[in-house]
Design a protein around this motif. Structure first.
Motif, mmCIF file in Angstrom:
data_model
loop_
_atom_site.group_PDB
_atom_site.id
_atom_site.type_symbol
_atom_site.label_atom_id
_atom_site.label_comp_id
_atom_site.label_asym_id
_atom_site.label_seq_id
_atom_site.Cartn_x
_atom_site.Cartn_y
_atom_site.Cartn_z
ATOM 1 N N LEU A 1 -7.076 7.537 -1.559
ATOM 2 C CA LEU A 1 -5.776 7.528 -2.579
ATOM 3 C C LEU A 1 -5.414 8.936 -2.996
ATOM 4 O O LEU A 1 -6.130 9.529 -3.648
ATOM 5 N N ASP A 2 -4.139 9.021 -2.999
ATOM 6 C CA ASP A 2 -3.591 10.379 -3.455
ATOM 7 C C ASP A 2 -3.929 10.523 -4.945
ATOM 8 O O ASP A 2 -3.801 11.939 -5.008
ATOM 9 N N LYS B 1 0.715 -1.424 -0.027
ATOM 10 C CA LYS B 1 0.017 0.106 -0.079
ATOM 11 C C LYS B 1 0.877 0.996 -0.158
ATOM 12 O O LYS B 1 1.941 1.126 0.517
ATOM 13 N N PRO B 2 0.664 2.186 -0.622
ATOM 14 C CA PRO B 2 -0.781 2.629 -1.298
ATOM 15 C C PRO B 2 -0.805 1.994 -2.934
ATOM 16 O O PRO B 2 -1.552 2.263 -3.533
ATOM 17 N N THR C 1 -11.052 7.725 -11.322
ATOM 18 C CA THR C 1 -9.802 6.901 -11.367
ATOM 19 C C THR C 1 -9.063 6.714 -12.559
ATOM 20 O O THR C 1 -9.640 6.600 -13.725
#
Length: 142
Positions: free
Chosen positions: A40-41, A14-15, A53
């Motif tokens: 999530l960054d 992760k990440p 995404t």
């Protein structure tokens, strides 16, 4: 090899680990899931106020589940710390967006595995069973 053992052998953390679960796997293919956490960054600044995404992340998710997990399974006991699966080609078509907090399922079907090269047909479906992207991914065992 058990599904959790395969995930533990992935060369990611992760990440950048995009595998939550392997639902089924055999010598012909794999099915697995991942949920894209809104924290999530890569969502920061990717379509301001309406995050989506990135396609490269969708491709990476399909590669991790559909190619690398399957490769580890196929290599079984021959996969070790010195073994890697390097992406060699992708041909992905994107049909629908994937938003934060969406769970996707990746389906991969082995096209061939010979001379150290694994090629798969892959598709990703959202929680409604709608295909969001599909294509082919190939990699080499190094």
């Amino acid at each position: 090899m058990k599904n959790k053992e395969i995930i533990s052998k992935l060369p990611y953390s992760k990440p950048f680990l995009f595998v939550d679960e392997i639902i089924k796997i055999d010598e012909n293919g794999v099915e697995g899931t991942f949920t894209f956490d809104e924290k999530l960054d890569f969502y920061k600044g990717h379509f301001e106020n309406h995050p989506v995404t990135p396609g490269v992340i969708l491709t990476e998710t399909m590669a991790q589940i559909g190619l690398v997990c399957l490769g580890i399974f196929l290599l079984d006991n021959n996969f070790n710390k010195n073994t890697s699966i390097a992406l060699t080609s992708t041909n992905i078509e994107f049909m629908k967006p994937v938003f934060p907090n969406e769970k996707v399922t990746v389906f991969s079907e082995k096209v061939y595995f010979r001379f150290g090269k694994l090629k798969c047909k892959v598709s990703m479906k959202n929680e409604f069973g709608v295909v969001v992207c599909s294509g082919e991914i190939a990699g080499m065992i190094v």
